[in-house]
Design an enzyme around this catalytic site. Structure first.
Site, PDB file in Angstrom:
ATOM      1  N   TYR A  25       0.933   9.214  -3.733  1.00 24.33           N
ATOM      2  CA  TYR A  25       2.295   8.983  -4.243  1.00 24.33           C
ATOM      3  C   TYR A  25       2.651   9.941  -5.373  1.00 24.33           C
ATOM      4  O   TYR A  25       3.828  10.144  -5.671  1.00 24.33           O
ATOM      5  CB  TYR A  25       2.472   7.539  -4.726  1.00 24.33           C
ATOM      6  CG  TYR A  25       2.510   6.501  -3.620  1.00 24.33           C
ATOM      7  CD1 TYR A  25       2.335   6.845  -2.294  1.00 24.33           C
ATOM      8  CD2 TYR A  25       2.720   5.153  -3.916  1.00 24.33           C
ATOM      9  CE1 TYR A  25       2.358   5.900  -1.285  1.00 24.33           C
ATOM     10  CE2 TYR A  25       2.752   4.202  -2.912  1.00 24.33           C
ATOM     11  CZ  TYR A  25       2.570   4.574  -1.596  1.00 24.33           C
ATOM     12  OH  TYR A  25       2.600   3.619  -0.608  1.00 24.33           O
TER      13      TYR A  25
ATOM     14  N   LYS B 203     -11.527   4.779   2.689  1.00 19.06           N
ATOM     15  CA  LYS B 203     -11.726   5.229   4.071  1.00 19.06           C
ATOM     16  C   LYS B 203     -12.745   6.356   4.027  1.00 19.06           C
ATOM     17  O   LYS B 203     -12.498   7.492   4.452  1.00 19.06           O
ATOM     18  CB  LYS B 203     -10.379   5.668   4.667  1.00 19.06           C
ATOM     19  CG  LYS B 203     -10.423   5.971   6.152  1.00 19.06           C
ATOM     20  CD  LYS B 203     -10.590   4.749   7.042  1.00 19.06           C
ATOM     21  CE  LYS B 203     -10.759   5.163   8.498  1.00 19.06           C
ATOM     22  NZ  LYS B 203     -11.043   4.006   9.387  1.00 19.06           N
TER      23      LYS B 203
ATOM     24  N   ASP C 171      -8.952  -0.181   7.071  1.00 21.15           N
ATOM     25  CA  ASP C 171      -8.506  -0.825   8.312  1.00 21.15           C
ATOM     26  C   ASP C 171      -9.214  -2.162   8.510  1.00 21.15           C
ATOM     27  O   ASP C 171      -8.580  -3.167   8.869  1.00 21.15           O
ATOM     28  CB  ASP C 171      -8.663   0.110   9.530  1.00 21.15           C
ATOM     29  CG  ASP C 171     -10.025   0.778   9.617  1.00 21.15           C
ATOM     30  OD1 ASP C 171     -10.701   0.953   8.589  1.00 21.15           O
ATOM     31  OD2 ASP C 171     -10.426   1.137  10.742  1.00 21.15           O
TER      32      ASP C 171
HETATM   33 MG    MG Z   1      -9.645   1.181  12.755  1.00 21.67          MG
END
Ligand code: MG
Ligand code: MG
Lengths: 357, 357
Positions: A142, A192, A224
């Site tokens: 951002y 991630k 996720d």
């Molecule tokens: Mg995934």
């Protein structure tokens, strides 16, 4: 006897009504605890555009800088939607965050037993939810370098850069670890790292910082998977810490688990003054009608006592009173259900005051 | 008489059992529709590491390139967790995607009425869910330039670049718009255009592409709001299209709404051969025991008939039979509930075959 000072920014729409109740509750709870504080009111958002031509007057910034805490209602509304982008009411929040050096956004997501039935999730899944989301607020994609659409080698393209530095990660992780003490002592850091270089640095630094907190256990989760687990098993989280983008997505997902956004408080913290506000908006359609739910702002005030004014006692007293008001069946229209007692904004504030003890 | 050819890749763990049932169902449904296809079996994943020393043999790639569709079970398992990173079983999927030029991942999220009670959401919220998530698979921050942790001006930092080009956005949006025809005709494009330059280009191109599809109505949603709406109001979505990172997060969040990951199929599409696989893993702990749920693979085969083999008739016949099997109370152990009929992997396949009509 402490002598703390706060700035109250009512803002726009329902802001004046909800901050008035939060202030009344704060004063009453502080008095019962022998805690004293002074306050002044300042303008920001559309109200400031009308009065001064800018959404965040210098005078407001100065007052906030000197204060121990800032309690804000909400800003914005259709009246100011067509002003120049740099004058938009919402710029007041971004400007305050910047002026106060706020780098952490804290959002507790708690499901009140009396409201569990209003969650979109089944009651048995939400009953144990008590999450504190700690979102980095000042960095990441951002605020990274970006390239607006441009044609390179005849192909139109655009990009944005996600990135974090060690000091940015260290300070937010330290804050998350400190927050976990006195809770369940469990910090889930979300990234991630199986794909992103930024996440691999984040994870490495997170482990190093957590090693300094012997009472805290850190674990790591991919973003996720976290988006899944918040729906499947939200009761398993304690403190959840993550970067700006992932925090934006996950904190909004988690917010709806509670069943009522009107009750959710937030704190934005830095090294100086903290900013406290409910996560809901200014709801101009119901402004001035006594229909607004003041509990998100009242609980934001409780957070202010905890994190900026140094009184866990006042914070806990306010939170316990809110629990009790809900258990006793008082409801503003947004959370009303048949058979319970419908009350106005002001009556809700009074019912909380009646239960401070 | 058509003469299509498919490659079946059983993979590892439960892969052999579930692809066997999906193939039996496919052959039976095709026969009923007068549709013929041939098939051959190829290895990938851990099985290929054991046999050839690499997770994705050239022979498998070649066969897949020539085929009309590839049906894959699942790859990976603890047996191959300690090999070199470039030899990991999961590399087989990434390698296949790359070799076949697959740029779109399609995930239908449908809640079967007979299983609605297993969703973490309340039944009245999930009952209408029928979403097709179209995720860009080949670009964005997962494939952008990145900088691993490095010290610059005495500060350790790392970064990753999110970016999209017009052709990448155009092709995924066209695919999403085409997919919406024959559904409700509604495409929700998800971005963060209030902050990111990449999202602003995405939104502009999305509007231009959608303008070519008169039967399709496009709307836009910010990713944080979408993460909320998937929980609050999942029945309001039809086709949801988004970039690689947002799609990863949102498709996993949406997957758990269904109440059983064992039933969810997926398709990865490009301009040539498509790849079809259930979204669940290889479950090595239950491999060979007849406990695996083959329905995700059977529904993936149905998608293969729809998107790669050109027979909507076979696809719809398989899907209707799966609906009926669930309505009739047949359950593999992962979705079993008292009072229903517990069946093995093979029995489940047979019950689907019995209901093809
Ligand atoms: Mg995934
Ligand atoms: Mg947000």
């Amino acid at each position: 006897m402490s002598s703390k000072h706060i700035v109250v920014i009512p803002g726009d729409g329902i802001g004046a009504e909800i901050t008035a109740e939060a202030l009344r509750v704060s004063q009453s709870a502080a008095k019962k605890c022998g805690f004293s504080f002074t306050h002044e009111s300042k303008q920001a958002g559309g109200a400031a555009i009308d009065a001064y031509g800018v959404p965040l007057p210098e005078d407001t910034i100065e007052a906030c800088r000197k204060a121990d805490g800032v309690l804000l209602g909400a800003v914005g509304g259709p009246k100011w939607d067509n002003v120049a982008p740099e004058l938009r009411a919402e710029k007041a929040i971004l400007g305050l965050r910047k002026s106060l050096g706020l780098y952490a956004n804290l959002r507790p997501i708690k499901v009140f037993p009396a409201l569990a039935a209003q969650s979109p999730l089944k009651p048995e899944i939400v009953s144990e939810v008590d999450i504190l989301i700690v979102r980095e607020l000042n960095g990441g994609i951002y605020y990274g370098a970006r390239q607006e659409a441009v044609i390179v080698n005849e192909v139109e393209q655009a990009w944005d850069r996600e990135g974090y530095s060690r000091p940015e990660i260290e300070r937010i992780l330290r804050l998350a670890c400190r927050s976990a003490i006195g809770r369940k002592g469990k910090v889930t850091s979300v990234d991630k790292a199986n794909v992103l270089a930024t996440s691999r640095l984040w994870r490495k630094v997170a482990n190093e910082v957590a090693a300094d907190f012997t009472q805290v256990e850190i674990n790591h989760m991919y973003v996720d998977n976290c988006a899944m687990q918040l729906v499947l098993n939200p009761g398993s989280f304690d403190v959840l810490v993550t970067g700006n983008l992932f925090g934006d997505i996950l904190s909004d997902e988690a917010a709806v688990l509670s069943g009522s956004i009107g009750l959710l408080p937030s704190a934005s913290l830095g090294d100086g003054t903290g900013l406290y506000e409910p996560i809901h908006g200014s709801a101009p359609d119901i402004a001035g009608l006594g229909l607004a739910n003041p509990l998100g702002t009242i609980l934001s005030a409780a957070m202010m006592f905890r994190y900026s004014l140094g009184s866990e006692q006042v914070a806990a007293m306010i939170e316990a009173a809110v629990d009790q008001v809900l258990a006793d069946g008082y409801r503003t229209p947004d959370i009303y259900q048949q058979g319970l007692t419908k009350v106005s904004t002001e009556e809700m504030g009074q019912q909380v005051i009646n239960r401070l003890k």
